[in-house]
Design an enzyme around this catalytic site. Structure first.
Site, PDB file in Angstrom:
ATOM      1  N   LYS A  22       0.708  -1.259   0.096  1.00  0.00           N
ATOM      2  CA  LYS A  22       0.147  -0.141   0.099  1.00  0.00           C
ATOM      3  C   LYS A  22       0.837   1.183   0.026  1.00  0.00           C
ATOM      4  O   LYS A  22       0.583   2.195  -0.756  1.00  0.00           O
ATOM      5  CB  LYS A  22      -0.632   0.107   1.277  1.00  0.00           C
ATOM      6  CG  LYS A  22      -1.422   1.459   1.439  1.00  0.00           C
ATOM      7  CD  LYS A  22      -2.425   1.289   2.707  1.00  0.00           C
ATOM      8  CE  LYS A  22      -1.798   1.646   3.929  1.00  0.00           C
ATOM      9  NZ  LYS A  22      -1.456   3.129   4.084  1.00  0.00           N
ATOM     10  N   ASN A  23       1.711   1.241   0.918  1.00  0.00           N
ATOM     11  CA  ASN A  23       2.791   2.311   1.122  1.00  0.00           C
ATOM     12  C   ASN A  23       3.878   2.670  -0.260  1.00  0.00           C
ATOM     13  O   ASN A  23       4.360   3.613  -0.018  1.00  0.00           O
ATOM     14  CB  ASN A  23       3.360   2.496   2.409  1.00  0.00           C
ATOM     15  CG  ASN A  23       2.048   2.708   3.343  1.00  0.00           C
ATOM     16  OD1 ASN A  23       1.259   3.093   3.122  1.00  0.00           O
ATOM     17  ND2 ASN A  23       2.625   2.206   4.636  1.00  0.00           N
ATOM     18  N   ARG A  94      -3.202  11.161   4.549  1.00  0.00           N
ATOM     19  CA  ARG A  94      -2.237  11.851   4.649  1.00  0.00           C
ATOM     20  C   ARG A  94      -1.439  12.026   3.242  1.00  0.00           C
ATOM     21  O   ARG A  94      -0.563  12.853   2.983  1.00  0.00           O
ATOM     22  CB  ARG A  94      -1.319  11.275   5.693  1.00  0.00           C
ATOM     23  CG  ARG A  94      -0.114  11.922   6.041  1.00  0.00           C
ATOM     24  CD  ARG A  94       0.454  11.399   7.481  1.00  0.00           C
ATOM     25  NE  ARG A  94       1.840  11.839   7.542  1.00  0.00           N
ATOM     26  CZ  ARG A  94       2.126  12.815   8.127  1.00  0.00           C
ATOM     27  NH1 ARG A  94       0.957  13.830   8.544  1.00  0.00           N
ATOM     28  NH2 ARG A  94       3.241  13.359   8.426  1.00  0.00           N
ATOM     29  N   CYS A 118      -4.977   9.054   9.315  1.00  0.00           N
ATOM     30  CA  CYS A 118      -5.114   8.168  10.364  1.00  0.00           C
ATOM     31  C   CYS A 118      -5.112   9.091  11.597  1.00  0.00           C
ATOM     32  O   CYS A 118      -4.678  10.236  11.641  1.00  0.00           O
ATOM     33  CB  CYS A 118      -3.703   7.290  10.837  1.00  0.00           C
ATOM     34  SG  CYS A 118      -3.779   6.001   9.644  1.00  0.00           S
ATOM     35  N   ARG A 123      -0.238  14.531  13.204  1.00  0.00           N
ATOM     36  CA  ARG A 123       0.558  14.280  12.148  1.00  0.00           C
ATOM     37  C   ARG A 123       0.994  15.334  11.530  1.00  0.00           C
ATOM     38  O   ARG A 123       0.419  15.887  10.421  1.00  0.00           O
ATOM     39  CB  ARG A 123      -0.214  13.361  11.222  1.00  0.00           C
ATOM     40  CG  ARG A 123      -0.711  11.934  11.724  1.00  0.00           C
ATOM     41  CD  ARG A 123       0.053  10.992  12.130  1.00  0.00           C
ATOM     42  NE  ARG A 123       0.909  10.409  11.215  1.00  0.00           N
ATOM     43  CZ  ARG A 123       0.220   9.347  10.415  1.00  0.00           C
ATOM     44  NH1 ARG A 123      -0.927   9.070  10.426  1.00  0.00           N
ATOM     45  NH2 ARG A 123       1.211   9.083   9.344  1.00  0.00           N
ATOM     46  N   ASP A 307       4.226  -0.145  12.199  1.00  0.00           N
ATOM     47  CA  ASP A 307       2.856  -0.516  11.765  1.00  0.00           C
ATOM     48  C   ASP A 307       2.510  -2.023  11.994  1.00  0.00           C
ATOM     49  O   ASP A 307       1.516  -2.598  12.131  1.00  0.00           O
ATOM     50  CB  ASP A 307       2.761  -0.645  10.056  1.00  0.00           C
ATOM     51  CG  ASP A 307       2.664   0.738   9.722  1.00  0.00           C
ATOM     52  OD1 ASP A 307       2.968   1.171   8.467  1.00  0.00           O
ATOM     53  OD2 ASP A 307       2.584   1.760  10.404  1.00  0.00           O
ATOM     54  N   ARG A 400      -9.142   0.395   4.406  1.00  0.00           N
ATOM     55  CA  ARG A 400      -7.999   1.291   3.793  1.00  0.00           C
ATOM     56  C   ARG A 400      -6.904   0.381   3.323  1.00  0.00           C
ATOM     57  O   ARG A 400      -5.997   0.977   2.417  1.00  0.00           O
ATOM     58  CB  ARG A 400      -7.908   2.338   4.650  1.00  0.00           C
ATOM     59  CG  ARG A 400      -8.778   3.387   4.981  1.00  0.00           C
ATOM     60  CD  ARG A 400      -8.249   4.533   6.051  1.00  0.00           C
ATOM     61  NE  ARG A 400      -7.147   4.818   5.590  1.00  0.00           N
ATOM     62  CZ  ARG A 400      -6.299   5.748   6.450  1.00  0.00           C
ATOM     63  NH1 ARG A 400      -6.713   5.638   7.792  1.00  0.00           N
ATOM     64  NH2 ARG A 400      -5.357   6.160   6.126  1.00  0.00           N
TER      65      ARG A 400
END
Ligand code: EPZ
Length: 419
Positions: A22-23, A94, A118, A123, A307, A400
């Site tokens: 995902k990232n 984000r 999140c 953040r 995570d 998500r």
């Protein structure tokens, strides 16, 4: 609002495939603005966050072709018809801030709202704003929008006062088309950053040092399109291995890279989890009978991923003994332990960054709400080992980050349905 209904206690066995990271996917969508030619991306996870990111790109005229069955995306930023991203879209996650640099490189201006995402603590985006200013960008704020303009992006030397994954990626992307040389110091070293740098280099960028704390980017006039297979999602992989330890007979986690989760594997071995490592998979056997409590501290890559702290904390509720879980990176990432306590766990919050877990504790199902995606998947795992029925609300947070998660868990024998 849809929910997950889970009946715990089933022994899981079989194989589960890890999806693309995902990232990594989120950043490739933003980076596509750097080229006027298509990025052809495979192993692309179609989850809520990546679909939001694609919608944002489409909202300014970028063309996309989505093949959800084959996890393929073609994205082509040939024409960009505006430089303003709507608040409704950008405050969903984000990573939206990542569009700013590439948009500035193309259009010399961008309007973007403060990113959302999140709820794992404050953040800030100070590292981004300071970074863009170093490239010569003028940044103004007007009713929670950032208005940024620049004549020509010029190479900069940026020292990150704290290691930031997306700030590193944002500055690396911005530097690709800037005039001159950019030096990033104290950069993050996550595998997704090396993957992005290698891909952009295959399109004509000149990035060296990605994966180390010092990255140098020599600006070029333009880059071409390219083809990329995203690396596997190391957080999914680690989470499924922990699930196997908690609820397995025997579970094989496939299409993953064990080298990306060495810190987790070392701690799982210390905790007494039994598993075998292969080149692109790990086979884990149910291990709760022999679990020992071990202390962990999260740390930037290659340290223990923040995570993976939530699922590991759950694992420790089933281990014999007392351990300290320390997450110095975020100040809101341990809030979910209250929910585990309401299911029967014995976790004391010492401060926003530290909890003490005493185990083993028997967990009991109940109705709960998912706070963020990594805590959310941890609550699914908790439901799978709790006695009785667990109902989880707000599962958008889980969607998500985890594609078709209930279907993949059902294949392992989990009793979970989406209502
Ligand atoms: C990335 O977030 C990941 N998200 C996060 O995963 C992950 O938890 C985090 O890196 C750490 O590994 C994406 O890649 C989209 P940071 P990021 O900037 O880059 C502070 C998930 O569940 N900071 O490395 O936003 C920040 O508050 C998500 O997939 C500033 O102070 O994290 C944090 O304490 C959650 N100012 C620390 O740096 C800034 O301008 C590290 O955050 C930016 C960050």
């Amino acid at each position: 609002m849809s929910q997950f209904q889970i009946v715990g206690g089933k022994k899981l066995e079989g194989e589960i495939e890890v999806k693309g990271a995902k990232n990594a996917a989120l950043k490739v969508v933003a980076a596509s603005f750097l080229a006027k030619y298509p990025f052809k991306v495979s192993n692309f996870p179609f989850i809520e966050d990546t679909c939001r990111m694609i919608e944002m790109a489409e909202s300014v005229g970028v063309k996309t072709k989505k093949n959800k069955n084959e996890n393929k995306l073609v994205i082509e930023a040939k024409n960009i018809n505006q430089s303003r991203f709507s608040k409704e879209l950008t405050n969903k996650l984000r990573s939206s801030i990542l569009f700013a640099g590439p948009m500035l490189a193309r259009e010399k201006e961008v309007e973007i709202a403060h990113p959302g995402g999140c709820v794992i603590g404050k953040r800030p985006i100070d590292l981004f704003i300071e970074g863009y200013k170093k490239f010569g960008v003028i940044v103004r704020e007007r009713d929670s929008y950032f208005i940024m303009k620049v004549k020509r992006l010029r190479g900069a030397r940026i020292f990150f006062p704290r290691v930031s994954v997306t700030a590193t990626e944002a500055m690396m992307m911005t530097a690709v088309l800037a005039d001159g040389v950019t030096e990033l110091r104290n950069a993050a070293m996550e595998p997704e950053i090396s993957m992005l740098a290698n891909f952009l280099n295959s399109c004509g960028a000149r990035i060296s040092g990605a994966g180390t704390p010092n990255i140098t980017i020599r600006g070029v006039k333009e880059i071409s399109g390219g083809e990329l297979e995203l690396i596997p999602d190391r957080i999914e992989a680690g989470t499924f291995i922990i699930l196997g330890a908690l609820a397995g007979k025997e579970v094989r986690v496939k299409k993953m890279n064990p080298l990306h989760i060495e810190a987790l594997l070392v701690m799982l071995k210390k905790a007494g989890v039994r598993f075998r490592v292969f080149s692109d998979s790990v086979t884990v056997v149910g291990s709760t009978k022999r679990l020992r409590a071990v202390n962990i501290q999260t740390h930037e890559y290659p340290g223990f991923a923040t995570d993976l702290q939530p699922p590991f904390t759950l694992l420790m509720t089933q281990a014999k003994g007392i351990c300290l879980i320390h997450d110095p990176i975020f100040d809101g990432r341990l809030m979910f332990t209250d929910i585990l306590n309401s299911m029967g766990a014995n976790i004391i919050m010492n401060d926003p960054h530290r909890v003490t877990v005493s185990g083993p504790s028997k967990l009991f199902g109940r109705r709960i709400v998912s706070p963020d995606l990594r805590a959310g998947i941890t609550l699914v795992l908790a439901g799978l080992i709790a006695k009785g029925m667990t109902v989880i609300d707000n599962i958008y947070q889980i969607d998500r980050g985890y594609e078709k998660i209930e279907e993949r868990l059902q294949k392992l024998g989990a009793e979970i349905i989406r209502t």
